[in-house]
Structure formats: structure tokens, C-alpha cells
Design a protein around this motif. Structure first.
Motif, PDB file in Angstrom:
ATOM      1  N   VAL A 155       0.806  -1.034   0.091  1.00 53.76           N
ATOM      2  CA  VAL A 155       0.107   0.081   0.044  1.00 53.76           C
ATOM      3  C   VAL A 155       1.034   1.315   0.041  1.00 53.76           C
ATOM      4  CG1 VAL A 155      -1.823   1.494   1.183  1.00 53.76           C
ATOM      5  CG2 VAL A 155      -1.866  -1.131   1.160  1.00 53.76           C
ATOM      6  N   THR A 156       0.963   1.857  -1.331  1.00 55.94           N
ATOM      7  CA  THR A 156       2.059   2.885  -1.247  1.00 55.94           C
ATOM      8  C   THR A 156       0.990   4.483  -1.472  1.00 55.94           C
ATOM      9  OG1 THR A 156       1.870   2.729  -3.691  1.00 55.94           O
ATOM     10  CG2 THR A 156       3.540   1.537  -2.095  1.00 55.94           C
ATOM     11  N   GLY A 157      -0.163   4.283  -1.266  1.00 58.22           N
ATOM     12  CA  GLY A 157      -1.015   5.599  -1.629  1.00 58.22           C
ATOM     13  C   GLY A 157      -2.640   5.251  -1.449  1.00 58.22           C
ATOM     14  N   ARG A 158      -3.424   6.207  -1.520  1.00 59.71           N
ATOM     15  CA  ARG A 158      -4.834   6.012  -1.456  1.00 59.71           C
ATOM     16  C   ARG A 158      -5.278   5.140  -2.459  1.00 59.71           C
ATOM     17  NH1 ARG A 158      -9.728   9.868   0.184  1.00 59.71           N
ATOM     18  NH2 ARG A 158     -11.336   9.128  -1.023  1.00 59.71           N
ATOM     19  N   GLY A 159      -4.911   5.238  -3.659  1.00 58.99           N
ATOM     20  CA  GLY A 159      -5.103   4.505  -4.934  1.00 58.99           C
ATOM     21  C   GLY A 159      -4.956   3.065  -4.938  1.00 58.99           C
ATOM     22  N   ALA A 160      -3.622   2.912  -4.360  1.00 61.89           N
ATOM     23  CA  ALA A 160      -3.314   1.253  -4.164  1.00 61.89           C
ATOM     24  C   ALA A 160      -4.176   0.870  -3.025  1.00 61.89           C
ATOM     25  CB  ALA A 160      -1.788   1.447  -3.560  1.00 61.89           C
ATOM     26  N   LEU A 161      -4.434   1.769  -1.921  1.00 61.08           N
ATOM     27  CA  LEU A 161      -5.417   1.271  -0.834  1.00 61.08           C
ATOM     28  C   LEU A 161      -6.737   0.906  -1.304  1.00 61.08           C
ATOM     29  CD1 LEU A 161      -6.015   0.687   2.336  1.00 61.08           C
ATOM     30  CD2 LEU A 161      -6.489   2.854   2.435  1.00 61.08           C
ATOM     31  N   GLU A 177      -0.976   4.644   8.557  1.00 62.28           N
ATOM     32  CA  GLU A 177      -0.950   3.457   9.422  1.00 62.28           C
ATOM     33  C   GLU A 177      -2.532   3.405   9.922  1.00 62.28           C
ATOM     34  OE1 GLU A 177       1.797   2.301  12.334  1.00 62.28           O
ATOM     35  OE2 GLU A 177       3.581   3.175  10.947  1.00 62.28           O
ATOM     36  N   ALA A 178      -3.308   4.353  10.570  1.00 62.69           N
ATOM     37  CA  ALA A 178      -4.400   4.600  11.026  1.00 62.69           C
ATOM     38  C   ALA A 178      -5.481   4.544   9.813  1.00 62.69           C
ATOM     39  CB  ALA A 178      -4.847   5.808  11.736  1.00 62.69           C
ATOM     40  N   THR A 179      -5.296   5.124   8.832  1.00 64.59           N
ATOM     41  CA  THR A 179      -6.173   5.103   7.817  1.00 64.59           C
ATOM     42  C   THR A 179      -6.287   3.664   7.149  1.00 64.59           C
ATOM     43  OG1 THR A 179      -5.645   7.247   6.943  1.00 64.59           O
ATOM     44  CG2 THR A 179      -6.576   5.832   5.213  1.00 64.59           C
ATOM     45  N   VAL A 180      -5.153   2.796   6.807  1.00 64.94           N
ATOM     46  CA  VAL A 180      -5.004   1.501   6.243  1.00 64.94           C
ATOM     47  C   VAL A 180      -5.740   0.402   7.172  1.00 64.94           C
ATOM     48  CG1 VAL A 180      -3.635  -0.393   5.309  1.00 64.94           C
ATOM     49  CG2 VAL A 180      -3.132   2.158   4.698  1.00 64.94           C
ATOM     50  N   THR A 181      -5.440   0.904   8.319  1.00 63.17           N
ATOM     51  CA  THR A 181      -5.967  -0.042   9.573  1.00 63.17           C
ATOM     52  C   THR A 181      -7.467   0.023   9.549  1.00 63.17           C
ATOM     53  OG1 THR A 181      -4.039  -0.149  10.927  1.00 63.17           O
ATOM     54  CG2 THR A 181      -5.902  -0.712  12.166  1.00 63.17           C
ATOM     55  N   ALA A 182      -8.227   1.334   9.727  1.00 61.67           N
ATOM     56  CA  ALA A 182      -9.436   1.669   9.627  1.00 61.67           C
ATOM     57  C   ALA A 182     -10.037   0.848   8.402  1.00 61.67           C
ATOM     58  CB  ALA A 182      -9.689   3.139  10.041  1.00 61.67           C
ATOM     59  N   VAL A 183      -9.661   1.375   7.425  1.00 61.29           N
ATOM     60  CA  VAL A 183     -10.202   0.892   6.048  1.00 61.29           C
ATOM     61  C   VAL A 183     -10.275  -0.803   5.907  1.00 61.29           C
ATOM     62  CG1 VAL A 183     -10.046   0.533   3.531  1.00 61.29           C
ATOM     63  CG2 VAL A 183      -9.837   2.773   4.672  1.00 61.29           C
ATOM     64  N   ALA A 184      -9.223  -1.579   6.365  1.00 61.41           N
ATOM     65  CA  ALA A 184      -9.399  -3.008   6.592  1.00 61.41           C
ATOM     66  C   ALA A 184     -10.428  -3.246   7.318  1.00 61.41           C
ATOM     67  CB  ALA A 184      -7.945  -3.572   6.947  1.00 61.41           C
ATOM     68  N   LEU A 239     -10.785  10.420   6.818  1.00 59.00           N
ATOM     69  CA  LEU A 239      -9.455   9.742   6.964  1.00 59.00           C
ATOM     70  C   LEU A 239      -8.602  10.207   5.787  1.00 59.00           C
ATOM     71  CD1 LEU A 239     -10.981   6.086   7.779  1.00 59.00           C
ATOM     72  CD2 LEU A 239      -9.585   7.807   9.189  1.00 59.00           C
ATOM     73  N   ASP A 240      -7.303  10.559   5.952  1.00 56.81           N
ATOM     74  CA  ASP A 240      -6.490  11.079   4.969  1.00 56.81           C
ATOM     75  C   ASP A 240      -5.189  10.220   4.972  1.00 56.81           C
ATOM     76  OD1 ASP A 240      -4.492  12.470   3.503  1.00 56.81           O
ATOM     77  OD2 ASP A 240      -5.339  14.526   4.315  1.00 56.81           O
ATOM     78  N   TYR A 241      -4.717   9.429   3.858  1.00 56.17           N
ATOM     79  CA  TYR A 241      -3.830   8.658   3.940  1.00 56.17           C
ATOM     80  C   TYR A 241      -2.499   9.329   4.336  1.00 56.17           C
ATOM     81  CZ  TYR A 241      -0.450   5.344   2.016  1.00 56.17           C
ATOM     82  OH  TYR A 241       0.633   4.274   1.778  1.00 56.17           O
ATOM     83  N   LYS A 242      -2.398  10.511   3.572  1.00 57.07           N
ATOM     84  CA  LYS A 242      -1.172  11.264   3.726  1.00 57.07           C
ATOM     85  C   LYS A 242      -0.888  11.680   5.066  1.00 57.07           C
ATOM     86  CE  LYS A 242      -0.707  12.901  -0.868  1.00 57.07           C
ATOM     87  NZ  LYS A 242      -0.660  13.856  -2.068  1.00 57.07           N
ATOM     88  N   ARG A 243      -1.783  11.998   5.756  1.00 62.11           N
ATOM     89  CA  ARG A 243      -1.843  12.474   7.125  1.00 62.11           C
ATOM     90  C   ARG A 243      -1.730  11.430   8.128  1.00 62.11           C
ATOM     91  NH1 ARG A 243      -6.642  15.215   8.028  1.00 62.11           N
ATOM     92  NH2 ARG A 243      -7.784  13.289   8.651  1.00 62.11           N
ATOM     93  N   ASP A 244      -2.168  10.226   8.113  1.00 68.20           N
ATOM     94  CA  ASP A 244      -1.713   9.133   8.998  1.00 68.20           C
ATOM     95  C   ASP A 244      -1.752   7.861   8.190  1.00 68.20           C
ATOM     96  OD1 ASP A 244      -1.660   7.216  10.923  1.00 68.20           O
ATOM     97  OD2 ASP A 244      -2.756   8.623  12.373  1.00 68.20           O
TER      98      ASP A 244
END
Length: 239
Positions: free
Chosen positions: A191-197, A224-231, A217-222
Motif C-alpha cells: 500500500v503506497t497511496g490512497r489509490g493502491a489502498l 497506518e491509522a487509515t489503512v487499519t481503519a479501512v481494512a 481519513l487522510d492517507y497522507k496525514r496518517d
């Protein structure tokens, strides 16, 4: 820093209120406060020195850098941890994570040693759960950020560099780097960006994008928290 100085520093730090909280499914969840000092006393007894994992190669603390260090959260001392070694759980084990070399370090008496990597599957350290992977991704320790139907992992690394000042002075720098991965359907996706996520969860892409907007939720801002929340959200809505 010599081994005796290291041992003194470790004991002093424990007496100045080291508190580590590790959440473990088994054997017990561990909360360290008064029990922290027991890690030192236990591993200076015959029982501790004869534990099966006290047989790795000797380790010497890395020299300090001008910025950063070799160690997780830049802590160059052991803290009480919970580990699973050779499928057996051990708690109150003093552990130091050398991120630069991807090694878990412990000590017995006044001697630092490397825990045998191939026999370690789990390490609960400083509120993080590290697992060792041998398949799917490059072998090593990964920080398990989330585990459900999907899984979110962070690979912590340290990048070294030299900075020349006034054409003479060399400044040794160690910077933290983190790569994120999602495991879905037994495959690992970087996961390298919002699009990849959102592409990882493309079967629910519309819902995921709405969820990101609704929860600011902003991928660039946080990341780890963003990817975890989305999953976690995906696991709730996916059939």
C-alpha cells in the motif's frame, strides 16, 4: 556502552517507571509496572539463564548516530516483553529490537545476545505485536497493526546516510522507514497511496471511498491509522 554500563542503565530505567502494555491472546495479557523489575531478577537466576532461548550469539550495542539509532523507537535498552519462542510463550523477557539489522536482542546476566530468529514467531514489545514472516513477503519481523479477515502489516526499517558538513565533518544519520502491506485472500499487497489502498478492496471501492470521506481519513496525514481503519471496515461489509 559496555555490558555493565548497559545493565546499570536498564535497571535504572526500570526503576524510573517503565510501563509497557502488551495485548496478547495467550497466555495472559500483560501489563507491566511493578512486574517490570522482575524481568531483571528472573533472568539473573538459574531458571532464566537456562531458558531455551538463552543460547544465541553475543551482541554489542551499535554506536550512536548523530540522528536516530538502530533501535525501535530509538530505545537502546531492553524492556520487558512477551515472546513466543519455539512455540512456547515466555513473559517478562527483556527485549531490544535492532530494526536496522532486523534482530531481537535479549540479555542474561550482563551479556547481550541475539534471539534465534528462526525460532521466534511473536514478540509483544512496547505496545506493538511483531510477527515473523517466512512466506509471501521478504523474511523478517513485521508489525501486526490489524488482524481480521484481512491483515495489515508494517515493515519497519532504518536507512543510513552520511551528511557532509563544511566539506569535512561527516554526520551519521539513521532515518525511520515504514512499508505497509495488506493481506487479503492469502495474498500480500503493498500500500503506497490512497489509490493502491482502494484497489486492494476494489470489490467495495465505492463504499470504501465514502467511508474515507465520512470519517475524514487522510492517507497522507496518517497512513497506518487509515489503512487499519479501512481494512477493519471492509471486513465488516464484505461477505
Amino acid at each position: 556502552m559496555g555490558s555493565k554500563a548497559f545493565a546499570f542503565t536498564f535497571i535504572l530505567l526500570i526503576l524510573v517507571t517503565i510501563k509497557v502494555i502488551a495485548q496478547a491472546p495467550q497466555p495472559d495479557s500483560v501489563s507491566y509496572s511493578k512486574q517490570a523489575a522482575e524481568a531483571v531478577s528472573y533472568f539473573n537466576t538459574a531458571a532464566g539463564s537456562q531458558a531455551e532461548f538463552v543460547n544465541g550469539p553475543q551482541y554489542t550495542l551499535a554506536p550512536p548516530a548523530n540522528k536516530g539509532s538502530h533501535y525501535f523507537q530509538d530505545k537502546n535498552y531492553c524492556v520487558p516483553s512477551l515472546i513466543r519462542f519455539n512455540n512456547t510463550w515466555y513473559k517478562n523477557v527483556p527485549v531490544l529490537y535492532d530494526v536496522f539489522n532486523d534482530q531481537m536482542i535479549s540479555f542474561s546476566g550482563n551479556d547481550l545476545f541475539v534471539l534465534q530468529t528462526e525460532k521466534i514467531s511473536d514478540v509483544y514489545l512496547l505496545g506493538h505485536h511483531f510477527i515473523r514472516l517466512v512466506n509471501g513477503l521478504p523474511q523478517g519481523f513485521y508489525d501486526l497493526l490489524y488482524e481480521g479477515k484481512t491483515q495489515v502489516l508494517a515493515k519497519r526499517t532504518k536507512m543510513s546516510d552520511d551528511e557532509i558538513i563544511q566539506s569535512q565533518t561527516v554526520k551519521f544519520i539513521l532515518d525511520d522507514r515504514t512499508a505497509l502491506f495488506v493481506k487479503k485472500d492469502n495474498k500480500y499487497y503493498p500500500v503506497t497511496g490512497r489509490g493502491a489502498l482502494t484497489n486492494v478492496f476494489k470489490d467495495k471501492k465505492k463504499e470504501i471511498n465514502q467511508y474515507l470521506r465520512d470519517h475524514d481519513l487522510d492517507y497522507k496525514r496518517d497512513r497506518e491509522a487509515t489503512v487499519t481503519a479501512v481494512a477493519a471496515y471492509y471486513d465488516q461489509i464484505a461477505k
